[in-house]
Scaffold this motif. Structure first.
Motif, PDB file in Angstrom:
ATOM      1  N   MET A 172      42.023  22.408  45.968  1.00  0.00           N
ATOM      2  CA  MET A 172      41.380  23.416  45.133  1.00  0.00           C
ATOM      3  C   MET A 172      42.450  24.260  44.458  1.00  0.00           C
ATOM      4  O   MET A 172      43.410  24.700  45.095  1.00  0.00           O
ATOM      5  N   SER A 173      42.337  24.464  43.130  1.00  0.00           N
ATOM      6  CA  SER A 173      43.331  25.222  42.392  1.00  0.00           C
ATOM      7  C   SER A 173      43.239  26.705  42.728  1.00  0.00           C
ATOM      8  O   SER A 173      42.266  27.168  43.337  1.00  0.00           O
ATOM      9  N   GLU A 174      44.270  27.455  42.304  1.00  0.00           N
ATOM     10  CA  GLU A 174      44.305  28.889  42.576  1.00  0.00           C
ATOM     11  C   GLU A 174      43.071  29.577  41.997  1.00  0.00           C
ATOM     12  O   GLU A 174      42.665  29.313  40.865  1.00  0.00           O
ATOM     13  N   ILE A 175      42.486  30.457  42.780  1.00  0.00           N
ATOM     14  CA  ILE A 175      41.331  31.219  42.327  1.00  0.00           C
ATOM     15  C   ILE A 175      41.787  32.621  41.945  1.00  0.00           C
ATOM     16  O   ILE A 175      42.355  33.345  42.756  1.00  0.00           O
ATOM     17  N   VAL A 176      41.556  32.989  40.695  1.00  0.00           N
ATOM     18  CA  VAL A 176      41.871  34.332  40.222  1.00  0.00           C
ATOM     19  C   VAL A 176      40.626  35.186  40.397  1.00  0.00           C
ATOM     20  O   VAL A 176      39.564  34.893  39.828  1.00  0.00           O
ATOM     21  N   LEU A 177      40.745  36.227  41.206  1.00  0.00           N
ATOM     22  CA  LEU A 177      39.607  37.087  41.508  1.00  0.00           C
ATOM     23  C   LEU A 177      39.416  38.151  40.433  1.00  0.00           C
ATOM     24  O   LEU A 177      40.350  38.518  39.718  1.00  0.00           O
ATOM     25  N   LEU A 178      38.210  38.679  40.355  1.00  0.00           N
ATOM     26  CA  LEU A 178      37.925  39.718  39.381  1.00  0.00           C
ATOM     27  C   LEU A 178      38.649  41.023  39.686  1.00  0.00           C
ATOM     28  O   LEU A 178      38.748  41.893  38.831  1.00  0.00           O
ATOM     29  N   SER A 179      39.169  41.168  40.898  1.00  0.00           N
ATOM     30  CA  SER A 179      39.952  42.352  41.242  1.00  0.00           C
ATOM     31  C   SER A 179      41.407  42.235  40.799  1.00  0.00           C
ATOM     32  O   SER A 179      42.174  43.194  40.920  1.00  0.00           O
ATOM     33  N   ASP A 180      41.798  41.092  40.273  1.00  0.00           N
ATOM     34  CA  ASP A 180      43.172  40.870  39.840  1.00  0.00           C
ATOM     35  C   ASP A 180      43.523  41.857  38.719  1.00  0.00           C
ATOM     36  O   ASP A 180      42.764  41.994  37.751  1.00  0.00           O
ATOM     37  N   LEU A 197      27.073  23.914  30.884  1.00  0.00           N
ATOM     38  CA  LEU A 197      27.523  25.284  30.626  1.00  0.00           C
ATOM     39  C   LEU A 197      28.929  25.316  30.044  1.00  0.00           C
ATOM     40  O   LEU A 197      29.225  26.104  29.137  1.00  0.00           O
ATOM     41  N   THR A 198      29.805  24.464  30.543  1.00  0.00           N
ATOM     42  CA  THR A 198      31.166  24.403  30.021  1.00  0.00           C
ATOM     43  C   THR A 198      31.166  23.979  28.559  1.00  0.00           C
ATOM     44  O   THR A 198      31.903  24.539  27.733  1.00  0.00           O
ATOM     45  N   ALA A 199      30.344  23.007  28.216  1.00  0.00           N
ATOM     46  CA  ALA A 199      30.269  22.526  26.839  1.00  0.00           C
ATOM     47  C   ALA A 199      29.788  23.616  25.880  1.00  0.00           C
ATOM     48  O   ALA A 199      30.128  23.595  24.686  1.00  0.00           O
ATOM     49  N   ALA A 200      29.014  24.581  26.391  1.00  0.00           N
ATOM     50  CA  ALA A 200      28.506  25.673  25.564  1.00  0.00           C
ATOM     51  C   ALA A 200      29.449  26.870  25.524  1.00  0.00           C
ATOM     52  O   ALA A 200      29.109  27.899  24.918  1.00  0.00           O
ATOM     53  N   GLY A 201      30.608  26.770  26.186  1.00  0.00           N
ATOM     54  CA  GLY A 201      31.606  27.826  26.114  1.00  0.00           C
ATOM     55  C   GLY A 201      31.636  28.802  27.266  1.00  0.00           C
ATOM     56  O   GLY A 201      32.443  29.735  27.267  1.00  0.00           O
ATOM     57  N   PHE A 202      30.779  28.603  28.271  1.00  0.00           N
ATOM     58  CA  PHE A 202      30.778  29.485  29.434  1.00  0.00           C
ATOM     59  C   PHE A 202      31.926  29.139  30.376  1.00  0.00           C
ATOM     60  O   PHE A 202      32.414  28.006  30.397  1.00  0.00           O
ATOM     61  N   VAL A 203      32.336  30.133  31.183  1.00  0.00           N
ATOM     62  CA  VAL A 203      33.293  29.888  32.260  1.00  0.00           C
ATOM     63  C   VAL A 203      32.637  30.299  33.579  1.00  0.00           C
ATOM     64  O   VAL A 203      31.764  31.170  33.619  1.00  0.00           O
ATOM     65  N   ASN A 204      33.084  29.657  34.636  1.00  0.00           N
ATOM     66  CA  ASN A 204      32.513  29.875  35.966  1.00  0.00           C
ATOM     67  C   ASN A 204      33.435  30.747  36.804  1.00  0.00           C
ATOM     68  O   ASN A 204      34.652  30.661  36.690  1.00  0.00           O
ATOM     69  N   TYR A 205      32.825  31.590  37.646  1.00  0.00           N
ATOM     70  CA  TYR A 205      33.600  32.304  38.663  1.00  0.00           C
ATOM     71  C   TYR A 205      33.636  31.393  39.879  1.00  0.00           C
ATOM     72  O   TYR A 205      32.592  31.146  40.501  1.00  0.00           O
ATOM     73  N   PRO A 206      34.796  30.849  40.242  1.00  0.00           N
ATOM     74  CA  PRO A 206      34.854  29.688  41.134  1.00  0.00           C
ATOM     75  C   PRO A 206      34.435  29.900  42.580  1.00  0.00           C
ATOM     76  O   PRO A 206      34.292  28.922  43.306  1.00  0.00           O
ATOM     77  N   THR A 207      34.215  31.124  43.013  1.00  0.00           N
ATOM     78  CA  THR A 207      33.688  31.316  44.367  1.00  0.00           C
ATOM     79  C   THR A 207      32.165  31.259  44.392  1.00  0.00           C
ATOM     80  O   THR A 207      31.559  31.284  45.462  1.00  0.00           O
ATOM     81  N   GLU A 208      31.542  31.192  43.210  1.00  0.00           N
ATOM     82  CA  GLU A 208      30.084  31.208  43.099  1.00  0.00           C
ATOM     83  C   GLU A 208      29.648  30.168  42.069  1.00  0.00           C
ATOM     84  O   GLU A 208      29.783  30.399  40.859  1.00  0.00           O
ATOM     85  N   TRP A 209      29.122  29.055  42.501  1.00  0.00           N
ATOM     86  CA  TRP A 209      28.766  27.990  41.576  1.00  0.00           C
ATOM     87  C   TRP A 209      27.716  28.430  40.560  1.00  0.00           C
ATOM     88  O   TRP A 209      27.623  27.879  39.454  1.00  0.00           O
ATOM     89  N   TRP A 210      26.933  29.439  40.884  1.00  0.00           N
ATOM     90  CA  TRP A 210      25.819  29.880  40.046  1.00  0.00           C
ATOM     91  C   TRP A 210      26.194  30.902  38.990  1.00  0.00           C
ATOM     92  O   TRP A 210      25.391  31.221  38.121  1.00  0.00           O
ATOM     93  N   HIS A 211      27.425  31.445  39.044  1.00  0.00           N
ATOM     94  CA  HIS A 211      27.807  32.562  38.180  1.00  0.00           C
ATOM     95  C   HIS A 211      28.628  32.067  36.985  1.00  0.00           C
ATOM     96  O   HIS A 211      29.725  31.525  37.151  1.00  0.00           O
TER      97      HIS A 211
END
Length: 215
Positions: A1-9, A178-192
């Motif tokens: 799993m690649s590095e996860i950048v948190l929103l607190s970064d 979602l990726t094709a439409a330009g969204f990005v995912n928060y990787p700790t939450e598959w739904w976000h």
């Protein structure tokens, strides 16, 4: 799993926002969207997103395979409510981990609840969603929406190996659309997923266009 950048970064927090002034729109009034009522609030904030986000969600819905539909659980979240959620989670973790530093506590809390100053939901830029059948039956995705992440590779994590092949297939359908439409995912939450906020800007290397919004 690649590095996860948190929103607190700090790199997320320090990004400037060139607010575009785009309004929030109510997905319930747009037609063609299925919304889940589990987080519905009296003011209907949960059903709102920025206009550009709504347009992209429609693109996602139109491109999904037959018999698959988006089920939107939550969009916009008022700043005060996000602040409440974050503080409650921070306080719970502080009681459970008395030896941790404040930096550690905030970073771990941010794995599940975004700090309010950078929260994509506060900007009207994020949606928590899943897939369902045309009659509203949720498809298996590995966890429920808003389940609590455990460890560093549990089933809440988008790339977690700890899910079944069928769950992986459904999750990949959601990811691809979602990726094709330009969204990005928060990787700790598959739904976000989000578009136009600071986290999106960091991931895509472009300018953030949505700051805190008002309903």
């Amino acid at each position: 799993m690649s590095e996860i950048v948190l929103l607190s970064d700090p790199r997320i927090r320090d990004l400037a926002v060139a607010e575009c002034g785009e309004p929030l729109v109510d997905l319930r009034a747009q037609g063609g969207f299925r919304l889940d009522p589990r987080l519905a609030d009296p003011a209907g904030a949960f059903a709102h997103v920025r206009h550009g986000v709504a347009d992209r969600l429609r693109t996602v819905q139109d491109r999904l395979p037959r018999h698959y539909q988006l089920l939107v659980v939550e969009g916009y979240r008022p700043y005060q409510l996000q602040e409440q959620y974050f503080q409650e989670s921070l306080d719970e973790l502080r009681a459970a981990r008395p030896g941790w530093t404040e930096e550690q506590l905030r970073a771990e809390t941010a794995r599940y609840i975004s700090p309010p100053e950078v929260a994509p939901h506060v900007a009207g830029a994020a949606v928590d969603l899943t897939l369902c059948t045309p009659d509203g039956t949720e498809l298996p995705m590995g966890t429920e929406v808003n389940a609590t992440p455990v460890g560093t590779a549990g089933p809440c994590y988008t790339d977690s190996p700890d899910i079944s092949p069928a769950e992986r297939k459904n999750r990949q359908i959601l990811i691809d659309a979602l990726t094709a439409a330009g969204f990005v995912n928060y990787p700790t939450e598959w739904w976000h997923w989000s578009y136009g906020d600071r986290y999106w800007a960091f991931v895509t290397g472009t300018a953030a266009m949505y700051g805190p919004a008002r309903q």
